[in-house]
Design a protein around this motif. Structure first.
Motif, short mmCIF file in Angstrom:
data_model
loop_
_atom_site.label_atom_id
_atom_site.label_comp_id
_atom_site.label_asym_id
_atom_site.label_seq_id
_atom_site.Cartn_x
_atom_site.Cartn_y
_atom_site.Cartn_z
N VAL A 248 0.98 -1.08 -0.02
CA VAL A 248 0.08 -0.05 -0.05
C VAL A 248 0.83 1.38 0.24
CG1 VAL A 248 -1.75 1.34 1.28
CG2 VAL A 248 -1.98 -1.15 1.14
N HIS A 249 0.59 2.03 -0.92
CA HIS A 249 1.48 3.38 -1.31
C HIS A 249 0.55 4.46 -0.64
CE1 HIS A 249 4.36 5.95 -3.79
NE2 HIS A 249 4.33 6.22 -2.60
N GLU A 250 0.74 4.64 0.73
CA GLU A 250 -0.12 6.00 1.40
C GLU A 250 0.70 6.34 2.38
OE1 GLU A 250 -2.94 6.91 0.53
OE2 GLU A 250 -4.44 5.37 -0.24
N PRO A 251 0.31 7.58 2.48
CA PRO A 251 0.81 8.32 3.78
C PRO A 251 0.37 7.82 5.04
CG PRO A 251 -0.55 9.83 2.74
CD PRO A 251 -0.50 8.70 1.67
N HIS A 252 1.20 7.89 6.28
CA HIS A 252 0.78 7.43 7.38
C HIS A 252 -0.69 7.51 7.68
CE1 HIS A 252 4.92 6.70 9.27
NE2 HIS A 252 4.52 5.67 8.30
N SER A 253 -1.15 9.10 7.87
CA SER A 253 -2.17 9.42 8.34
C SER A 253 -3.35 8.82 7.68
CB SER A 253 -2.65 10.92 8.18
OG SER A 253 -2.26 11.09 6.89
N LEU A 254 -3.34 8.53 6.31
CA LEU A 254 -4.54 7.93 5.66
C LEU A 254 -4.84 6.66 5.92
CD1 LEU A 254 -6.54 8.83 3.95
CD2 LEU A 254 -5.35 7.97 2.00
N ILE B 243 4.17 -1.42 3.85
CA ILE B 243 3.53 0.07 3.53
C ILE B 243 4.77 0.72 2.96
CG2 ILE B 243 2.96 2.01 4.69
CD1 ILE B 243 2.62 0.26 7.32
N ALA B 244 4.48 1.47 2.04
CA ALA B 244 5.41 2.18 1.33
C ALA B 244 4.84 3.80 1.64
CB ALA B 244 5.39 2.18 -0.20
N ASP B 245 5.47 4.43 2.40
CA ASP B 245 5.23 5.73 2.87
C ASP B 245 6.37 6.76 2.75
OD1 ASP B 245 4.53 7.92 4.03
OD2 ASP B 245 4.95 7.30 6.13
N THR B 246 7.41 6.65 3.14
CA THR B 246 8.64 7.64 2.69
C THR B 246 9.37 7.22 1.18
OG1 THR B 246 10.17 6.30 4.06
CG2 THR B 246 9.12 8.21 5.03
N LEU C 178 12.04 0.33 11.94
CA LEU C 178 12.50 -0.91 11.25
C LEU C 178 13.24 -0.08 9.68
CD1 LEU C 178 10.14 -3.63 11.36
CD2 LEU C 178 12.34 -3.26 12.81
N SER C 179 12.26 1.11 9.19
CA SER C 179 12.73 1.62 8.08
C SER C 179 14.19 2.49 8.29
CB SER C 179 11.62 2.51 7.62
OG SER C 179 12.08 3.30 6.47
N GLU C 180 14.40 3.14 9.52
CA GLU C 180 15.41 3.68 9.70
C GLU C 180 16.75 2.75 9.66
OE1 GLU C 180 14.60 5.79 13.45
OE2 GLU C 180 12.78 6.87 12.52
N ALA C 181 16.53 1.71 10.24
CA ALA C 181 17.40 0.63 10.34
C ALA C 181 17.52 -0.23 9.14
CB ALA C 181 17.14 -0.40 11.51
N ASP C 182 16.87 0.28 7.77
CA ASP C 182 16.82 -0.53 6.66
C ASP C 182 16.21 -1.98 6.89
OD1 ASP C 182 17.40 0.92 4.30
OD2 ASP C 182 19.54 1.10 4.91
N TYR C 183 15.56 -2.21 7.58
CA TYR C 183 14.85 -3.41 7.65
C TYR C 183 13.55 -3.31 6.99
CZ TYR C 183 17.92 -6.41 10.21
OH TYR C 183 18.97 -7.11 10.98
N GLN C 184 12.89 -4.29 6.37
CA GLN C 184 11.63 -4.22 5.80
C GLN C 184 10.70 -4.85 6.71
OE1 GLN C 184 10.44 -3.08 2.94
NE2 GLN C 184 8.47 -3.98 3.76
N LEU C 185 9.52 -4.06 6.83
CA LEU C 185 8.48 -4.77 7.46
C LEU C 185 7.58 -5.66 6.86
CD1 LEU C 185 6.98 -4.63 10.59
CD2 LEU C 185 5.56 -2.79 9.49
N SER C 186 7.22 -6.78 7.23
CA SER C 186 6.26 -7.76 6.88
C SER C 186 5.19 -8.03 7.72
CB SER C 186 6.87 -8.76 6.40
OG SER C 186 6.12 -9.85 5.86
#
Lengths: 328, 328
Positions: free
Chosen positions: A63-69, A98-101, B87-95
């Protein structure tokens, strides 16, 4: 693996060939190994199998969405659950990402290239989305929820946003409103731009661009902001198409705070038929979005691709009927 | 791999030994292979690296919840986003994975054993949860959100559900209510049973078990059902602690449909401080649950375990202050 080989009376190389699905192993040896595996309780390492079989038995849902949504949009949860149900029946694991940033997107593209995922379902892709490109470059089996213009002949499952927006706007016109505006979210996505197009279709020559307020997201707070802007620009507005139920809920709260009575002074309609719609007072007239079915159908499309079946047409459009309640 | 071997002037077996981290490869050969990899643009398959390096750079987040709740509980989304950020800051993928049906749970346990995931965050585990057992058996680095009684010295991040429930019940008592009941969800989980214990603590000798209505879920519809049952059994009830904001929203709608005025006739308080609380009319007095921080702290705990750092104490308890609004 040594225990399995000893039990089956074959070499470790033969066990490895069976696990790797390679030819040149006798049926007897194969059966002996399978019996030995059952007896010894050997569980082949999934990463090893993934490497060898080109299969992880896992499907990603991105899901490519910003957090809030993400937190407030009930469609995403329903899509996820519909997809999970279909994959679970086929013994596939759903892995939701999630793809946010920008950082998320880059890491996700690397992750997808790693062979830990057999296919993907992509929700909320924009035109020119880097994730769409990464998936196409990798040749991963994929299905989109929604229909971004630039996915070529990739599989998708969508609703007719334009037709549904036209229909609910016509219903709103039919209640006798003459100054009808729209809070138009997410114009960078097919869903948002199609809903606006349907609204314009329905109003025809009566369309007044001054009564369109574009906002970034399908969110409650953008509904509030959009309604405030419309009220200021056009205090005589008497009908609003909000591009989602959350947007409509925000708009309704602003209207009521401004002393307007819904639906007497102003009619309002939404889109989604989510829990936002029934929690509004009066409850929202809206378009029913079959979110769970969209997730399920997208999952089934990916599974068909993995089985090598002919996908037939690449796109599928599900029904989304108008649900008329008391807000207009 | 063949191209790399040709470029480095070594055998494919030597390339494989280097990729597999095996000994008995000369430094010269290793350097030649690494240079060849850089030149040829060889990207080791992630599944292969996962097998070899014992790392997938992916962390699972498992939510053990029935479908309906997942969609309407905003805490889960916030926990997910908090964990994703860390996790993103540590370059880990959340699943993210849902465990709903028995079939889901069995498949998930198999999936976890496959080496495609380096560690897990577990949300909403019950006592005796098969997922807890699977994770313990595998020795996977793990952190729980919440504190089920049977996780031994596994890491967890929690709030003081009992203390917070005691505090908000005391505030409700302080408004002069004399017949205070509770809609008590999820008594099979630490959060649910702790909230009930805090309620009983606060009422002390005034506690009346007739005013407790146990319901399965933290859901809007269970709030409606619970409130209907309480009203029928105790029409004179003048205060309610609903065990979540969604439960409180359901209860409030039933009260208002029954002609009761909140807070004049009956005060009601919730738990979570989610969007349900501010959307209620009057807005809900509740306990602020730091859902995003819970997700972040659990992710950080798993990352520390993966780095082999001393976790210090296994448990961490975050603050959850009372937020007093207009519903009581």
């Amino acid at each position: 693996m040594k225990d399995v080989a000893n039990e089956a009376g074959v070499s470790r190389g033969t066990v490895s060939r069976v696990l790797n699905g390679q030819p040149y192993v006798s049926d007897e040896a194969r059966e002996a190994i399978e019996a030995a595996i059952a007896k010894v309780g050997f569980v082949p390492n999934r990463a090893a199998r993934s490497l060898v079989m080109q299969s992880s038995q896992a499907i990603g849902l991105i899901v490519h969405e910003p957090h809030s949504l993400f937190v407030e949009d009930p469609n995403i949860g329903s899509i996820l659950l519909g997809a999970n149900a279909a994959l679970s029946e086929a013994d596939y694991q759903l892995s939701f990402m999630i793809a946010d940033t920008t950082r998320d997107i880059e890491r996700l593209a690397r992750y997808l290239s790693g062979g830990l995922i057999d296919g993907v379902i992509i929700v909320s892709a924009r035109v020119g989305d880097p994730i769409t490109r990464a998936v196409a470059d990798l040749g991963l089996p994929a299905a989109f929820v929604g229909h971004p213009r630039d996915i070529g002949d990739a599989a998708y499952v969508a609703i007719d946003n334009r037709g549904a927006a036209r229909e609910i706007t016509n219903r709103l016109i039919g209640t006798g409103r003459s100054r009808i505006g729209m809070i138009a979210s997410a114009l960078d996505r097919d869903s948002g731009s199609d809903r606006l197009a349907g609204f314009v279709d329905a109003l025809g020559s009566r369309f007044d661009p001054q009564l369109i307020e574009p906002v970034p997201l399908y969110s409650y707070s953008d509904g509030q902001a959009g309604m405030r802007a419309l009220l200021e620009r056009a205090p005589d507005i008497d009908g609003v198409f909000a591009s989602s139920d959350a947007v409509a809920a925000g708009a309704m709260d602003v209207l009521q705070a401004a002393g307007k009575i819904v639906p007497d002074d102003i009619g309002i309609v939404g889109f989604d038929d989510s829990s936002w719609a029934t929690r509004c007072d009066p409850p929202l007239s809206t378009v029913h979005q079959p979110a769970g079915e969209l997730g399920r159908a997208a999952a089934e499309s990916v599974l068909r691709q993995l089985r090598g079946e002919d996908p037939g047409t690449s796109g599928r459009v599900l029904d989304c009927p108008v649900v008329w309640r008391a807000s207009a």
